[in-house]
Motif scaffolding. Structure first.
Motif, PDB file in Angstrom:
ATOM      1  N   VAL A   8       0.703  -0.967   0.104  1.00  0.00           N
ATOM      2  CA  VAL A   8       0.111   0.160  -0.120  1.00  0.00           C
ATOM      3  C   VAL A   8       0.816   1.239  -0.218  1.00  0.00           C
ATOM      4  N   HIS A   9       0.519   2.193  -0.739  1.00  0.00           N
ATOM      5  CA  HIS A   9       1.224   3.388  -0.866  1.00  0.00           C
ATOM      6  C   HIS A   9       0.867   4.609   0.146  1.00  0.00           C
ATOM      7  N   ALA A  10       1.479   5.355   0.776  1.00  0.00           N
ATOM      8  CA  ALA A  10       1.066   6.618   1.513  1.00  0.00           C
ATOM      9  C   ALA A  10       2.218   7.507   1.088  1.00  0.00           C
ATOM     10  N   TYR A  11       1.230   8.836   0.995  1.00  0.00           N
ATOM     11  CA  TYR A  11       2.281  10.059   0.707  1.00  0.00           C
ATOM     12  C   TYR A  11       2.384  10.944   1.534  1.00  0.00           C
ATOM     13  N   PHE A  12       3.531  11.370   1.901  1.00  0.00           N
ATOM     14  CA  PHE A  12       3.785  12.292   2.981  1.00  0.00           C
ATOM     15  C   PHE A  12       4.532  13.732   2.555  1.00  0.00           C
ATOM     16  N   ALA A  36       6.683  12.459  -0.692  1.00  0.00           N
ATOM     17  CA  ALA A  36       7.579  11.334  -0.237  1.00  0.00           C
ATOM     18  C   ALA A  36       6.509  10.031  -0.529  1.00  0.00           C
ATOM     19  N   ASP A  37       7.091   9.032  -1.233  1.00  0.00           N
ATOM     20  CA  ASP A  37       6.097   8.002  -1.627  1.00  0.00           C
ATOM     21  C   ASP A  37       6.598   6.729  -0.597  1.00  0.00           C
ATOM     22  N   ARG A  78      -2.829 -10.981   6.607  1.00  0.00           N
ATOM     23  CA  ARG A  78      -3.972 -11.400   7.496  1.00  0.00           C
ATOM     24  C   ARG A  78      -4.379 -10.173   7.976  1.00  0.00           C
ATOM     25  N   PHE A  79      -3.833  -8.953   7.718  1.00  0.00           N
ATOM     26  CA  PHE A  79      -4.582  -7.556   8.504  1.00  0.00           C
ATOM     27  C   PHE A  79      -5.143  -7.036   7.291  1.00  0.00           C
ATOM     28  N   GLN A  80      -6.390  -6.653   7.241  1.00  0.00           N
ATOM     29  CA  GLN A  80      -7.066  -5.635   6.384  1.00  0.00           C
ATOM     30  C   GLN A  80      -7.537  -4.557   7.022  1.00  0.00           C
ATOM     31  N   PHE A  81      -7.490  -3.480   6.019  1.00  0.00           N
ATOM     32  CA  PHE A  81      -7.800  -2.117   6.651  1.00  0.00           C
ATOM     33  C   PHE A  81      -8.588  -1.400   5.758  1.00  0.00           C
ATOM     34  N   PRO A  82      -9.719  -0.615   6.234  1.00  0.00           N
ATOM     35  CA  PRO A  82     -10.798   0.084   5.444  1.00  0.00           C
ATOM     36  C   PRO A  82      -9.989   1.007   4.628  1.00  0.00           C
ATOM     37  N   LYS A  83     -10.553   1.581   3.535  1.00  0.00           N
ATOM     38  CA  LYS A  83     -10.148   2.548   2.714  1.00  0.00           C
ATOM     39  C   LYS A  83      -9.617   4.080   3.306  1.00  0.00           C
ATOM     40  N   ALA A 141      -3.522   3.655  -2.442  1.00  0.00           N
ATOM     41  CA  ALA A 141      -2.928   4.300  -1.409  1.00  0.00           C
ATOM     42  C   ALA A 141      -3.799   4.872  -0.193  1.00  0.00           C
ATOM     43  N   PHE A 142      -3.273   4.901   0.735  1.00  0.00           N
ATOM     44  CA  PHE A 142      -3.810   5.601   1.927  1.00  0.00           C
ATOM     45  C   PHE A 142      -3.955   7.235   1.663  1.00  0.00           C
ATOM     46  N   THR A 143      -5.280   7.753   1.992  1.00  0.00           N
ATOM     47  CA  THR A 143      -5.347   9.128   1.313  1.00  0.00           C
ATOM     48  C   THR A 143      -5.167  10.232   2.374  1.00  0.00           C
TER      49      THR A 143
END
Lengths: 262, 269, 152
Positions: free
Chosen positions: C37-41, C75-76, C84-89, C122-124
């Motif tokens: 999963v991507h996360a931009y900071f 930053a990407d 095993r771990f799922q996360f909401p959008k 990506a996490f928004t």
């Protein structure tokens, strides 16, 4: 004028001699690899050397590991306590052992204990014409004498280094947890949280394999190349310790900079 | 099958470190003979043995053993040839980490697939031949010089070689061991139908047991013949050697400046 | 002799096993069995590759890669999270520090979305690392402006 010429001559001679020796060492090393197949088919030979190289080094390695662990526990505690983070003692002990002290100190002890023995034995075999006799009996000394020792060294060293680190962790545990009273749970759990199997332990193992190849090869070449006299053998033995210690420290720097900087 | 000669050396030159050691050696050794090569220390005798065994390569010339040119052989051919050669080194060169028994068994174990009980019989036979069957459990460190030499001899003949080479077999032996070794050497050669070459400077012992003698001096053969011919020779060098005279063609003094000059009696010139 | 060599090899491997199990963590988080999963900071601070990804304080993954996105000028950060771990959008990702001077890690706080995030998305909602100098700077600035307004 004469002094300059002499110095130049000395330097030139020094360089050519050492380049020559390096070439000789490389050739011998490749021959060792070439003849390794034969010594693996007759694993008894390697087994014998495993005994004299590995088993006989056990005591010195384990005792040294334990004491290095004690010292790490004490020094680490004194320093960490100042920052109130004595619970990180486990991390400090484990990381310094697994990454650096385990492979390096084991390699240095190994050079002193097993490396010298290899050089002296081969040097004396040469001085007493045992190697020549082997050649004349159509038995290749590289396969019969050199290769088994090489592989025994390469097999032994990572195991010895692992033992060293394990004993060291116990040493740190005894001083830190049992004697000083750092929390046992924190000691182990913090250690486990920050020591990574691939990053730290496997890299430590890789280091010790590289050191094993270097030190054993140096010991073998020095023995094989020694002058067949009492003085020649004793010089070769000294050179084994000096050269392999320097090479180990140098390689450690190279490997560390390759492995642990991202 | 081929010629009468087991070893033939033609115009052999050998140079070590730009220093010529052998300068044109010609010699032929008949099958079944015991031959001595004699000469002062440092005359290149041992070098000659190593050239025959293929441990050194000649600068020029050829060494033929049993019709094959040793110096043109590949590593493999050379090792095949060496299985039919035995060599006794100056001080025995026994493997110090193996017992007497294992030393003699060594070539058998390396080159044959015999079962252990057969190896045992062979080893004990060979040791018996040199009179040391009772010593098979000892380690080389426990042996006297003469005994070590005999064990090494048993090891050298373990594979029944066609050619046995001896490097200074008599050095450092007391008179009894010397006689025993000399005798043994001759008897074994005849019993095995082998050919022997020994390099030595022990004239008196050699004269009693060999068929032919070569004298080497300064890298060349200076005299040769049967023991009787050698005893009666008029060649000054050989005469000096055989009779152990102090001064002669081989000078007592190493070449040097005149003594007076070395002691600076002529003033600082 | 064979016995001793046997003991030596056994003890050696036992020591290796001890190091692997007891001293180290043979965690497989970083390898293979996860989804990315991507996360931009705006600012990742001192975040390192292999830093832990935690949710509710439990390690659920590792930082696989930290790179600069030249289109967004951000930053990407590529996260590898255990399958095993799922996360909401609408899960939010923030860069946190364990303790005052400790290592930096990524904290995930689950949202309420029904849809779970998928591999490669990506996490928004993200919150950048707290940079101490900036924080102190802001503090001083606001203090100064307070003083200014008080004077007036």
């Amino acid at each position: 004028m004469n002094a300059i010429a002499d110095t130049l001559r000395f330097l030139g001679n020094y360089v050519t001699t050492n380049v020559f020796r390096l070439g000789y060492a490389t050739r011998l090393f490749l021959l060792t690899l070439l003849y390794s197949g034969e010594s693996f088919r007759r694993f008894r030979l390697v087994l014998r050397e495993l005994y004299s190289i590995g088993v006989l080094s056990l005591i010195i390695i384990m005792v040294s590991g334990l004491f290095v662990g004690f010292v790490l526990g004490l020094q680490g505690y004194n320093t960490l306590e100042r920052y109130g983070s004595e619970q990180a003692l486990g991390i400090l002990v484990a990381l310094s052992l697994v990454r650096e002290l385990g492979p390096v100190v084991t390699a240095l002890l190994y050079a002193g204990r097993a490396g010298t023995a290899i050089t002296a034995e081969i040097g004396l075999m040469k001085a007493t014409e045992q190697l020549s006799a082997m050649e004349m009996m159509a038995v290749e000394p590289m396969a019969r004498v050199v290769a088994p020792r090489f592989w025994a060294g390469v097999i032994s060293m990572p195991l010895l280094a692992a033992l060293f680190s394990t004993m060291g962790v116990f040493g740190g545990y005894i001083v830190g947890v049992v004697l000083i009273g750092v929390d046992e749970g924190a000691f182990w759990s913090q250690m486990q949280a920050s020591v990574d199997f691939h990053e730290d332990i496997m890299n430590g193992v890789i280091k010790s394999v590289v050191f094993a190849v270097a030190v054993t090869a140096i010991a073998l070449v020095e023995g094989y190349d020694s002058k067949p006299t009492a003085e020649g053998v004793s010089r070769a033995t000294t050179r084994t310790v000096v050269t392999s210690s320097l090479v180990v420290l140098f390689l450690d720097f190279i490997l560390t900079s390759l492995m642990f900087t991202s | 099958m081929s010629s009468d000669f087991l070893v033939e050396i033609k115009d052999l030159h050998f140079t070590y470190d730009r220093r010529p050691i052998l300068k044109g050696i010609n010699l032929s050794i008949r099958r079944g003979e015991v031959v001595a090569i004699m000469g002062g220390s440092g005359s290149g005798k041992t070098t000659l043995l190593r050239l025959i065994g293929g441990q050194l390569k000649p600068t020029s010339g050829t060494v033929k053993v049993d019709g094959q040119v040793v110096n043109d052989m590949s590593h493999k051919e050379l090792y095949a040839l060496r299985r039919r050669m035995g060599m006794l080194f100056q001080f025995g060169a026994l493997y110090t980490d193996l017992s007497v028994y294992d030393n003699v068994a060594f070539p058998l174990r390396e080159h044959t697939n015999l079962i252990e009980s057969m190896i045992r019989d062979l080893v004990l036979l060979k040791l018996n031949a040199v009179g040391l069957r009772g010593a098979h459990k000892l380690m080389p460190a426990d042996l006297s010089g003469g005994m070590a030499r005999r064990v090494a001899l048993a090891r050298a003949i373990a594979l029944d070689p066609m050619l046995i080479m001896y490097d200074e077999p008599f050095t450092g032996l007391d008179p009894i061991s010397l006689g025993v070794t000399g005798n043994l050497l001759r008897r074994l050669n005849d019993a095995l139908g082998a050919t022997s070459i020994m390099v030595t400077h022990d004239v008196q012992e050699s004269l009693q047991i060999v068929d032919h003698i070569y004298f080497i001096s300064e890298g060349q053969i200076v005299a040769q013949g049967t023991p009787d011919e050698i005893r009666d020779t008029k060649i000054p060098f050989v005469h000096q050697f055989v009779h152990g005279e102090i001064d002669g063609p081989v000078p007592f003094h190493y070449p040097a400046e005149p003594l007076a000059q070395d002691l600076m009696l002529e003033g600082a010139a | 002799m064979d016995l001793w060599v046997g003991i030596f090899v056994t003890v050696g491997f036992a020591a290796l096993l001890f190091l692997a199990m007891k001293v180290g963590n043979m965690s497989g988080y970083s390898v293979g069995d996860g989804y990315t999963v991507h996360a931009y900071f705006d600012n990742v601070g001192g975040l390192k590759v292999r830093a832990p990804v935690k949710s509710a304080g439990v390690v659920v993954g590792r930082v696989a890669e930290v790179k600069f996105d030249n289109k967004r000028f951000e930053a990407d950060v590529v996260l590898k999270i255990d399958r095993r771990f799922q996360f909401p959008k609408d899960t939010s990702a923030s860069i946190l520090t364990s303790g005052l001077l400790g290592e930096q890690y990524i904290g995930l706080e689950a949202g309420g979305d029904d849809q779970m995030i998928k591999d490669g998305e990506a996490f928004t909602i993200t919150q950048s690392a707290v940079v101490l100098e900036k924080l102190i700077g802001q503090f001083l600035y606001s203090k100064a402006s307070e003083d200014d307004s008080a004077k007036k």
